[in-house]
Write a protein that holds these residues in place. Structure first.
Motif, PDB file in Angstrom:
ATOM      1  N   SER A  44       0.849  -1.194   0.000  1.00 47.30           N
ATOM      2  CA  SER A  44       0.000   0.000   0.000  1.00 47.30           C
ATOM      3  C   SER A  44       0.885   1.244   0.000  1.00 47.30           C
ATOM      4  CB  SER A  44      -0.891   0.033   1.256  1.00 47.30           C
ATOM      5  OG  SER A  44      -0.101   0.265   2.402  1.00 47.30           O
ATOM      6  N   GLY A  45       0.256   2.389  -0.161  1.00 48.19           N
ATOM      7  CA  GLY A  45       0.994   3.645  -0.079  1.00 48.19           C
ATOM      8  C   GLY A  45       1.479   3.917   1.338  1.00 48.19           C
ATOM      9  N   THR A  46       0.660   3.524   2.309  1.00 40.45           N
ATOM     10  CA  THR A  46       1.060   3.683   3.706  1.00 40.45           C
ATOM     11  C   THR A  46       2.327   2.880   3.972  1.00 40.45           C
ATOM     12  OG1 THR A  46      -1.291   3.817   4.244  1.00 40.45           O
ATOM     13  CG2 THR A  46       0.233   3.515   6.087  1.00 40.45           C
ATOM     14  N   THR A  65      -2.074  16.710   5.246  1.00 40.10           N
ATOM     15  CA  THR A  65      -1.864  15.461   4.515  1.00 40.10           C
ATOM     16  C   THR A  65      -2.849  14.431   5.026  1.00 40.10           C
ATOM     17  OG1 THR A  65      -0.225  13.751   3.913  1.00 40.10           O
ATOM     18  CG2 THR A  65      -0.088  14.629   6.150  1.00 40.10           C
ATOM     19  N   ASP A  73       6.624  11.944  -0.028  1.00 38.01           N
ATOM     20  CA  ASP A  73       5.331  11.269  -0.039  1.00 38.01           C
ATOM     21  C   ASP A  73       4.682  11.669  -1.365  1.00 38.01           C
ATOM     22  OD1 ASP A  73       2.701  10.464   0.076  1.00 38.01           O
ATOM     23  OD2 ASP A  73       2.477  10.851   2.216  1.00 38.01           O
ATOM     24  N   CYS A 117       2.359   9.939  -2.918  1.00 36.43           N
ATOM     25  CA  CYS A 117       1.151   9.120  -3.058  1.00 36.43           C
ATOM     26  C   CYS A 117       0.064   9.795  -3.894  1.00 36.43           C
ATOM     27  CB  CYS A 117       0.601   8.753  -1.683  1.00 36.43           C
ATOM     28  SG  CYS A 117       1.600   7.500  -0.857  1.00 36.43           S
ATOM     29  N   GLN A 118       0.142  11.133  -4.038  1.00 36.66           N
ATOM     30  CA  GLN A 118      -0.873  11.840  -4.828  1.00 36.66           C
ATOM     31  C   GLN A 118      -0.294  12.395  -6.130  1.00 36.66           C
ATOM     32  OE1 GLN A 118      -2.963  14.759  -2.456  1.00 36.66           O
ATOM     33  NE2 GLN A 118      -3.499  13.279  -0.869  1.00 36.66           N
ATOM     34  N   SER A 141       1.191   5.516  -3.820  1.00 39.73           N
ATOM     35  CA  SER A 141       0.035   4.676  -3.500  1.00 39.73           C
ATOM     36  C   SER A 141      -0.679   4.308  -4.793  1.00 39.73           C
ATOM     37  CB  SER A 141      -0.934   5.454  -2.603  1.00 39.73           C
ATOM     38  OG  SER A 141      -2.199   4.817  -2.567  1.00 39.73           O
ATOM     39  N   LYS A 193      -6.452   7.052  -6.704  1.00 43.54           N
ATOM     40  CA  LYS A 193      -5.251   7.812  -7.069  1.00 43.54           C
ATOM     41  C   LYS A 193      -5.111   7.895  -8.599  1.00 43.54           C
ATOM     42  CE  LYS A 193      -4.533   8.251  -2.767  1.00 43.54           C
ATOM     43  NZ  LYS A 193      -3.584   8.187  -1.676  1.00 43.54           N
TER      44      LYS A 193
HETATM   45  C1  PLP Z   1      -3.306   7.836  -0.261  1.00 47.13           C
HETATM   46  C2  PLP Z   1      -2.203   8.428   0.534  1.00 47.13           C
HETATM   47  C3  PLP Z   1      -1.353   7.648   1.358  1.00 47.13           C
HETATM   48  C4  PLP Z   1      -1.614   6.207   1.668  1.00 47.13           C
HETATM   49  O1  PLP Z   1      -1.824   5.372   0.597  1.00 47.13           O
HETATM   50  P1  PLP Z   1      -2.645   4.002   0.784  1.00 47.13           P
HETATM   51  O2  PLP Z   1      -2.356   3.268  -0.482  1.00 47.13           O
HETATM   52  O3  PLP Z   1      -4.077   4.360   0.956  1.00 47.13           O
HETATM   53  O4  PLP Z   1      -2.089   3.297   1.975  1.00 47.13           O
HETATM   54  C5  PLP Z   1      -0.287   8.271   1.981  1.00 47.13           C
HETATM   55  N1  PLP Z   1      -0.053   9.585   1.836  1.00 47.13           N
HETATM   56  C6  PLP Z   1      -0.857  10.372   1.075  1.00 47.13           C
HETATM   57  C7  PLP Z   1      -0.531  11.820   0.942  1.00 47.13           C
HETATM   58  C8  PLP Z   1      -1.962   9.823   0.425  1.00 47.13           C
HETATM   59  O5  PLP Z   1      -2.762  10.613  -0.306  1.00 47.13           O
END
Ligand code: PLP
Length: 367
Positions: free
Chosen positions: A59-61, A85, A157, A159-160, A181, A186
């Motif tokens: 996952s992104g986390t 965030t 980070d 993820c976005q 992520s 996303k």
């Molecule tokens: C979505 C997101 C995450 C976590 O991603 P997951 O795949 O949902 O675990 C972490 N940081 C940011 C800024 C995000 O938008």
């Protein structure tokens, strides 16, 4: 007219034949984790981000946590990040026994304000973790300069921010490592859970590879205590179908953002400009809206979905009170939560839908 925030069903219908074939091929092989699709996706994603190494994970986390851990962040360390965030950024730091130190954002793009970072550095600071919020790159040049001066690492980070660029370079390769992520909403999303760490550091990449799969060094051998954070083959197959089309989908988002920019001109909405050298990926199209709550209701009554990430910034969440974050003074962050508005922007929305949203906004403000 109905305008959802994003239209994932339309996307699936469009890609369905390729998706079914890709998923069937992955399932038929019954090699379901860290197999040929994951390997191919890692190569393709590394190429997309213009980096040496990409390592899939759960996952992104997890990607945030694995990147930080592989970079050496551990108990007692401090990591400087933002309160503006998703809570996962903070959770990744806390799970490592490290302390998140929150700094405020700049008021235009809502990214980490580099001017506030240096005063937040202590002898315990190990890393700086900016978030490229909504897909607009943080000021990595300024942050890297501070990090170099103090011997710190910058972990993105991202993820976005799949596909965003800064000075012609894709995010993902702008710091020591980056976390992505693949959550379904996303800009590149799968149909389950998934994430990716990117880096140009071979040693860091190797440590992530160990950590994501229980420290496996070979059959029956474990070199370290790691995690169960394997990317699965079905998700990798789905992601490869979407990654092959991502440039088109980024172009669609950009086109919609340009339509909004043109049609919202002259309204009281503040639409953040794209500064020289910065290329937004428009994961989310965000504006600052006076009378935000009334506008949200007005649009809702006319079939338009909007979002307000983040209604309650992280430092105001009950979850983080025990980490001493409730005392943070983040006035720009707190003000942002009053005015933030996310408008629909997704490759599978039509121009008509975008124009309709802009029209309704103009009507609301009477301009
Ligand atoms: C979505 C997101 C995450 C976590 O991603 P997951 O795949 O949902 O675990 C972490 N940081 C940011 C800024 C995000 O938008």
């Amino acid at each position: 007219m109905e305008v959802p925030l994003m239209d994932l069903k339309a996307e699936y219908q469009d890609l369905r034949p390729q998706m079914l074939e890709a998923m069937d091929q992955a399932l038929s092989s019954m090699q379901l984790f860290l197999g040929p699709n994951v390997q191919a996706l890692e190569q393709e994603f590394a190429q997309f981000c213009e980096v040496q190494h990409a390592i899939g994970c759960g996952s992104g986390t997890d990607a945030c946590q694995l990147a930080l851990e592989a970079a050496g962040v551990g108990p007692g360390d401090e990591v400087i990040t933002v309160g503006w965030t998703f809570i996962a950024t903070i959770a990744a730091i806390v799970h490592l026994g490290a302390q998140p130190v929150l700094v405020d954002i700049e008021p235009t793009h809502f990214n980490m304000d580099p001017a506030l970072v240096e005063p937040a550095i202590t002898s315990k600071t190990r890393a700086i973790m900016p978030v490229h919020i909504y897909g607009y790159p943080a000021d990595m040049g300024a942050l890297q300069k501070i990090a170099d001066k103090h011997g710190l690492l910058v972990i993105e980070d991202a993820c976005q921010a799949h596909g965003a660029t800064l000075e012609g370079k894709r995010v993902g390769g702008l710091g020591a490592a980056a976390a992505f992520s693949f959550y379904l909403s996303k800009a590149l999303g799968c149909y389950g859970e998934g994430g990716m760490i990117t880096t140009n550091d071979a040693g860091l990449a190797e440590r992530v590879r160990l950590l994501r799969n229980h420290g496996y060094t070979g059959k029956y051998d474990h070199g370290t205590i790691g995690y169960n954070s394997r990317l699965d083959e079905v998700q990798a197959a789905v992601l490869r179908v979407k990654l092959a089309r991502i440039e088109d989908s980024l172009a669609r988002r950009r086109h919609q953002a340009e339509l909004y920019r043109e049609r919202l001109n002259g309204t009281p909405l503040f639409v953040p400009p794209e500064e020289p050298g910065y290329r937004h990926c428009f994961y989310m199209f965000h504006v600052r809206a006076p009378q935000r709550d009334e506008l949200v209701t007005y649009l809702q009554e006319r079939g338009i979905s909007t979002a307000q990430h983040y209604v309650h910034p992280v430092h105001q969440q009950p979850a983080v009170a025990r980490y001493g974050l409730a005392e943070c003074h983040l006035p720009v962050t707190e003000h942002a939560s009053q005015e933030i508005l996310i408008l629909p922007c997704h490759p599978y929305l039509s121009d008509e839908q975008i124009l309709y949203v802009a029209e309704q906004v103009r009507e609301f403000y009477g301009v």
